[in-house]
Design a protein around this motif. Structure first.
Motif, PDB file in Angstrom:
ATOM      1  N   GLN A  39       0.842  -1.185   0.000  1.00 34.34           N
ATOM      2  CA  GLN A  39       0.000   0.000   0.000  1.00 34.34           C
ATOM      3  C   GLN A  39       0.882   1.242   0.000  1.00 34.34           C
ATOM      4  OE1 GLN A  39      -2.857   0.297   3.199  1.00 34.34           O
ATOM      5  NE2 GLN A  39      -4.157   1.635   1.979  1.00 34.34           N
ATOM      6  N   ALA A  40       0.758   2.021  -1.049  1.00 29.47           N
ATOM      7  CA  ALA A  40       1.484   3.276  -1.156  1.00 29.47           C
ATOM      8  C   ALA A  40       0.629   4.385  -0.557  1.00 29.47           C
ATOM      9  CB  ALA A  40       1.805   3.569  -2.617  1.00 29.47           C
ATOM     10  N   PRO A  41       1.237   5.478  -0.111  1.00 31.73           N
ATOM     11  CA  PRO A  41       0.468   6.581   0.474  1.00 31.73           C
ATOM     12  C   PRO A  41      -0.610   7.078  -0.489  1.00 31.73           C
ATOM     13  CG  PRO A  41       2.794   6.895   0.884  1.00 31.73           C
ATOM     14  CD  PRO A  41       2.685   5.729  -0.053  1.00 31.73           C
ATOM     15  N   GLY A  42      -1.831   7.172   0.015  1.00 30.72           N
ATOM     16  CA  GLY A  42      -2.931   7.673  -0.783  1.00 30.72           C
ATOM     17  C   GLY A  42      -3.514   6.686  -1.770  1.00 30.72           C
ATOM     18  N   LYS A  43      -3.035   5.446  -1.723  1.00 34.36           N
ATOM     19  CA  LYS A  43      -3.537   4.431  -2.656  1.00 34.36           C
ATOM     20  C   LYS A  43      -4.113   3.250  -1.897  1.00 34.36           C
ATOM     21  CE  LYS A  43      -0.465   5.487  -6.532  1.00 34.36           C
ATOM     22  NZ  LYS A  43       0.470   4.894  -7.537  1.00 34.36           N
ATOM     23  N   GLN A  44      -4.932   2.472  -2.604  1.00 32.49           N
ATOM     24  CA  GLN A  44      -5.506   1.269  -2.000  1.00 32.49           C
ATOM     25  C   GLN A  44      -4.467   0.173  -1.917  1.00 32.49           C
ATOM     26  OE1 GLN A  44      -9.064   0.314  -4.333  1.00 32.49           O
ATOM     27  NE2 GLN A  44     -10.314   1.105  -2.671  1.00 32.49           N
ATOM     28  N   ARG A  45      -4.664  -0.715  -0.965  1.00 25.04           N
ATOM     29  CA  ARG A  45      -3.786  -1.870  -0.840  1.00 25.04           C
ATOM     30  C   ARG A  45      -4.006  -2.782  -2.049  1.00 25.04           C
ATOM     31  NH1 ARG A  45      -4.027  -4.685   4.845  1.00 25.04           N
ATOM     32  NH2 ARG A  45      -6.114  -5.254   4.154  1.00 25.04           N
ATOM     33  N   GLU A  46      -2.905  -3.247  -2.620  1.00 20.98           N
ATOM     34  CA  GLU A  46      -2.993  -4.100  -3.795  1.00 20.98           C
ATOM     35  C   GLU A  46      -2.212  -5.390  -3.589  1.00 20.98           C
ATOM     36  OE1 GLU A  46      -0.953  -2.868  -7.347  1.00 20.98           O
ATOM     37  OE2 GLU A  46       0.652  -1.857  -6.242  1.00 20.98           O
ATOM     38  N   GLY A  47      -2.769  -6.468  -4.099  1.00 20.33           N
ATOM     39  CA  GLY A  47      -2.077  -7.742  -4.064  1.00 20.33           C
ATOM     40  C   GLY A  47      -1.047  -7.791  -5.164  1.00 20.33           C
ATOM     41  N   ILE A  48       0.169  -8.229  -4.850  1.00 20.46           N
ATOM     42  CA  ILE A  48       1.212  -8.249  -5.856  1.00 20.46           C
ATOM     43  C   ILE A  48       1.746  -9.646  -6.131  1.00 20.46           C
ATOM     44  CG2 ILE A  48       1.926  -5.855  -5.558  1.00 20.46           C
ATOM     45  CD1 ILE A  48       4.239  -6.895  -3.807  1.00 20.46           C
ATOM     46  N   ALA A  49       1.671 -10.552  -5.167  1.00 18.74           N
ATOM     47  CA  ALA A  49       2.167 -11.907  -5.389  1.00 18.74           C
ATOM     48  C   ALA A  49       1.467 -12.857  -4.439  1.00 18.74           C
ATOM     49  CB  ALA A  49       3.678 -11.973  -5.178  1.00 18.74           C
ATOM     50  N   ALA A  50       1.081 -14.010  -4.942  1.00 19.42           N
ATOM     51  CA  ALA A  50       0.379 -14.994  -4.124  1.00 19.42           C
ATOM     52  C   ALA A  50       0.910 -16.385  -4.407  1.00 19.42           C
ATOM     53  CB  ALA A  50      -1.121 -14.939  -4.392  1.00 19.42           C
ATOM     54  N   LEU A  51       0.813 -17.228  -3.382  1.00 22.36           N
ATOM     55  CA  LEU A  51       1.287 -18.604  -3.484  1.00 22.36           C
ATOM     56  C   LEU A  51       0.230 -19.506  -2.864  1.00 22.36           C
ATOM     57  CD1 LEU A  51       3.755 -20.450  -4.179  1.00 22.36           C
ATOM     58  CD2 LEU A  51       4.509 -20.080  -1.826  1.00 22.36           C
ATOM     59  N   ASN A  52      -0.293 -20.449  -3.659  1.00 18.36           N
ATOM     60  CA  ASN A  52      -1.314 -21.309  -3.072  1.00 18.36           C
ATOM     61  C   ASN A  52      -0.691 -22.574  -2.492  1.00 18.36           C
ATOM     62  OD1 ASN A  52      -0.905 -23.121  -5.170  1.00 18.36           O
ATOM     63  ND2 ASN A  52      -2.834 -22.730  -6.196  1.00 18.36           N
ATOM     64  N   SER A  53      -1.522 -23.387  -1.895  1.00 26.83           N
ATOM     65  CA  SER A  53      -1.034 -24.564  -1.188  1.00 26.83           C
ATOM     66  C   SER A  53      -0.379 -25.569  -2.124  1.00 26.83           C
ATOM     67  CB  SER A  53      -2.168 -25.226  -0.412  1.00 26.83           C
ATOM     68  OG  SER A  53      -3.251 -25.519  -1.272  1.00 26.83           O
ATOM     69  N   GLY A  54      -0.705 -25.500  -3.412  1.00 26.76           N
ATOM     70  CA  GLY A  54      -0.111 -26.401  -4.386  1.00 26.76           C
ATOM     71  C   GLY A  54       1.160 -25.871  -5.006  1.00 26.76           C
ATOM     72  N   GLY A  55       1.567 -24.688  -4.574  1.00 29.40           N
ATOM     73  CA  GLY A  55       2.798 -24.097  -5.092  1.00 29.40           C
ATOM     74  C   GLY A  55       2.615 -23.197  -6.295  1.00 29.40           C
ATOM     75  N   ARG A  56       1.365 -22.999  -6.697  1.00 29.38           N
ATOM     76  CA  ARG A  56       1.124 -22.142  -7.855  1.00 29.38           C
ATOM     77  C   ARG A  56       1.278 -20.679  -7.453  1.00 29.38           C
ATOM     78  NH1 ARG A  56      -4.393 -22.052 -11.578  1.00 29.38           N
ATOM     79  NH2 ARG A  56      -3.761 -20.360 -12.957  1.00 29.38           N
ATOM     80  N   THR A  57       1.943 -19.909  -8.298  1.00 32.57           N
ATOM     81  CA  THR A  57       2.171 -18.500  -8.022  1.00 32.57           C
ATOM     82  C   THR A  57       1.345 -17.608  -8.946  1.00 32.57           C
ATOM     83  OG1 THR A  57       4.065 -18.478  -9.527  1.00 32.57           O
ATOM     84  CG2 THR A  57       4.514 -18.910  -7.197  1.00 32.57           C
ATOM     85  N   THR A  58       0.989 -16.451  -8.422  1.00 35.38           N
ATOM     86  CA  THR A  58       0.265 -15.439  -9.194  1.00 35.38           C
ATOM     87  C   THR A  58       0.919 -14.100  -8.921  1.00 35.38           C
ATOM     88  OG1 THR A  58      -1.799 -16.678  -8.913  1.00 35.38           O
ATOM     89  CG2 THR A  58      -1.985 -14.398  -9.653  1.00 35.38           C
ATOM     90  N   TYR A  59       1.104 -13.309  -9.974  1.00 31.88           N
ATOM     91  CA  TYR A  59       1.744 -12.003  -9.827  1.00 31.88           C
ATOM     92  C   TYR A  59       0.906 -10.913 -10.473  1.00 31.88           C
ATOM     93  CZ  TYR A  59       5.960 -14.615  -8.623  1.00 31.88           C
ATOM     94  OH  TYR A  59       6.875 -15.452  -8.023  1.00 31.88           O
ATOM     95  N   ALA A  60       0.957  -9.741  -9.872  1.00 29.79           N
ATOM     96  CA  ALA A  60       0.376  -8.571 -10.521  1.00 29.79           C
ATOM     97  C   ALA A  60       1.263  -8.177 -11.701  1.00 29.79           C
ATOM     98  CB  ALA A  60       0.291  -7.418  -9.529  1.00 29.79           C
ATOM     99  N   ASP A  61       0.647  -7.597 -12.716  1.00 27.57           N
ATOM    100  CA  ASP A  61       1.412  -7.207 -13.897  1.00 27.57           C
ATOM    101  C   ASP A  61       2.540  -6.235 -13.547  1.00 27.57           C
ATOM    102  OD1 ASP A  61      -1.435  -7.171 -16.178  1.00 27.57           O
ATOM    103  OD2 ASP A  61      -0.133  -8.803 -15.511  1.00 27.57           O
ATOM    104  N   SER A  62       2.305  -5.420 -12.532  1.00 25.26           N
ATOM    105  CA  SER A  62       3.280  -4.383 -12.171  1.00 25.26           C
ATOM    106  C   SER A  62       4.592  -4.949 -11.632  1.00 25.26           C
ATOM    107  CB  SER A  62       2.672  -3.433 -11.137  1.00 25.26           C
ATOM    108  OG  SER A  62       2.263  -4.147  -9.989  1.00 25.26           O
ATOM    109  N   VAL A  63       4.580  -6.205 -11.184  1.00 23.15           N
ATOM    110  CA  VAL A  63       5.800  -6.780 -10.602  1.00 23.15           C
ATOM    111  C   VAL A  63       6.259  -8.041 -11.327  1.00 23.15           C
ATOM    112  CG1 VAL A  63       5.138  -5.878  -8.346  1.00 23.15           C
ATOM    113  CG2 VAL A  63       4.654  -8.276  -8.904  1.00 23.15           C
ATOM    114  N   LYS A  64       5.467  -8.500 -12.288  1.00 24.00           N
ATOM    115  CA  LYS A  64       5.794  -9.743 -12.992  1.00 24.00           C
ATOM    116  C   LYS A  64       7.165  -9.634 -13.656  1.00 24.00           C
ATOM    117  CE  LYS A  64       2.141 -11.538 -14.603  1.00 24.00           C
ATOM    118  NZ  LYS A  64       0.932 -11.810 -15.434  1.00 24.00           N
ATOM    119  N   GLY A  65       7.993 -10.645 -13.459  1.00 17.60           N
ATOM    120  CA  GLY A  65       9.330 -10.646 -14.044  1.00 17.60           C
ATOM    121  C   GLY A  65      10.380  -9.991 -13.172  1.00 17.60           C
TER     122      GLY A  65
END
Length: 119
Positions: A39-65
């Motif tokens: 969460q940046a000042p004045g902005k909403q909290r955003e999800g950027i990276a997630a890991l599920n129980s099976g090891g699958r990852t998900t990334y926001a476009d802003s941080v992918k790579g």
């Protein structure tokens, strides 16, 4: 209950790297699914990276790579490379027994660690 404690934040110049850690304790069976938000000042909290129980990852476009999420036992990590000034934010670890991906629905949250990237 699950307790989450983040560490590893700090100040870095653009192009640099940081590695965030999140230590989970308590009923860790409740933290099968974990994620990083920011969460940046004045902005909403955003999800950027997630890991599920099976090891699958998900990334926001802003941080992918550039960012990599990983887990070791009960600890969650976020390796951040090629940091940009727009990555400046408070970074939070989140956990739950249900996998919500990048959605802000997790029940357990850490207190956050500040990351500041200067140009």
């Amino acid at each position: 209950q699950v307790r989450l404690v983040e560490s590893g934040g700090g100040s870095v110049q653009a192009g640099g790297s940081l590695r965030l850690s999140c230590a989970a304790s308590g009923y860790t069976y409740l933290s099968h699914c974990m994620a990083w938000f920011r969460q940046a000042p004045g902005k909403q909290r955003e999800g950027i990276a997630a890991l599920n129980s099976g090891g699958r990852t998900t990334y926001a476009d802003s941080v992918k790579g550039r960012f990599t999420i990983s887990k070791d036992n009960a600890n969650l990590y976020l390796q951040m490379n090629s940091l940009k000034p727009e990555d400046t934010a408070m970074y939070y670890c989140a956990a739950d027994s249900v996998c919500y991906g990048l959605k802000d629905l997790y029940n357990y949250w850490g207190q956050g660690t500040q990351v500041t990237v200067s140009s």
